[in-house]
Design an enzyme around this catalytic site. Sequence first.
Site, PDB file in Angstrom:
ATOM      1  N   GLU A  71      37.167  31.700  34.978  1.00  0.00           N
ATOM      2  CA  GLU A  71      37.882  30.494  35.424  1.00  0.00           C
ATOM      3  C   GLU A  71      39.106  30.237  34.549  1.00  0.00           C
ATOM      4  O   GLU A  71      39.318  30.895  33.527  1.00  0.00           O
ATOM      5  CB  GLU A  71      36.912  29.304  35.414  1.00  0.00           C
ATOM      6  N   GLU A 100      32.922  39.144  41.945  1.00  0.00           N
ATOM      7  CA  GLU A 100      33.045  40.325  42.801  1.00  0.00           C
ATOM      8  C   GLU A 100      34.387  41.004  42.607  1.00  0.00           C
ATOM      9  O   GLU A 100      34.481  42.224  42.470  1.00  0.00           O
ATOM     10  CB  GLU A 100      32.900  39.937  44.287  1.00  0.00           C
TER      11      GLU A 100
END
Length: 150
Positions: A47, A58
């Site tokens: 993040e 992913e």
Amino acid sequence: MKEEVIKLLIEEAAKARNMAYAPYSHYLVGAALVVPSGRIYTGCNVENASYGLTNCAERTAIFKAVSDGQRHIDAIAIVGGPMDKAPVGDREIVIPADVDYAYPCGACRQVMSEFLPESGDIDVIVARCVTDYKIIKLSELLPYSFSLNE
Ligand code: THU
């Protein structure tokens, strides 16, 4: 996909989840993919204070694989859940049963569709732990994906 590979991918995704950098959402995700040679690549969500710059687990795993020269993905496992319900480091039950599977977001589905294997489809494994998972074909998660047909 062989069951032993599925279980290995889930274990590796759960381990990668322990590396998640998610100080804003506190939602930790790990992913592990296997390429045709059998090699495994892992990733976690990363993040950023500028929220939109966040990278999903992913895509972290996919970008690691592609930047290492890989172009095809046979299967990818995803283990995700909130930190309070599923803290890091729990090797046994990773995600409790009352937490939904972490399905890949639309952006990750499209990125996966770029690196199809010879079989033409990717097994997407969403998991809570090695004994609790579901396998879905990418073609089911993303029908009519965008392609330049090149
Ligand atoms: N996230 C993933 O890593 N993969 C997904 O498929 C869905 C969402 C991350 C992004 C963000 O860091 C957090 O989960 C909450 O959205």
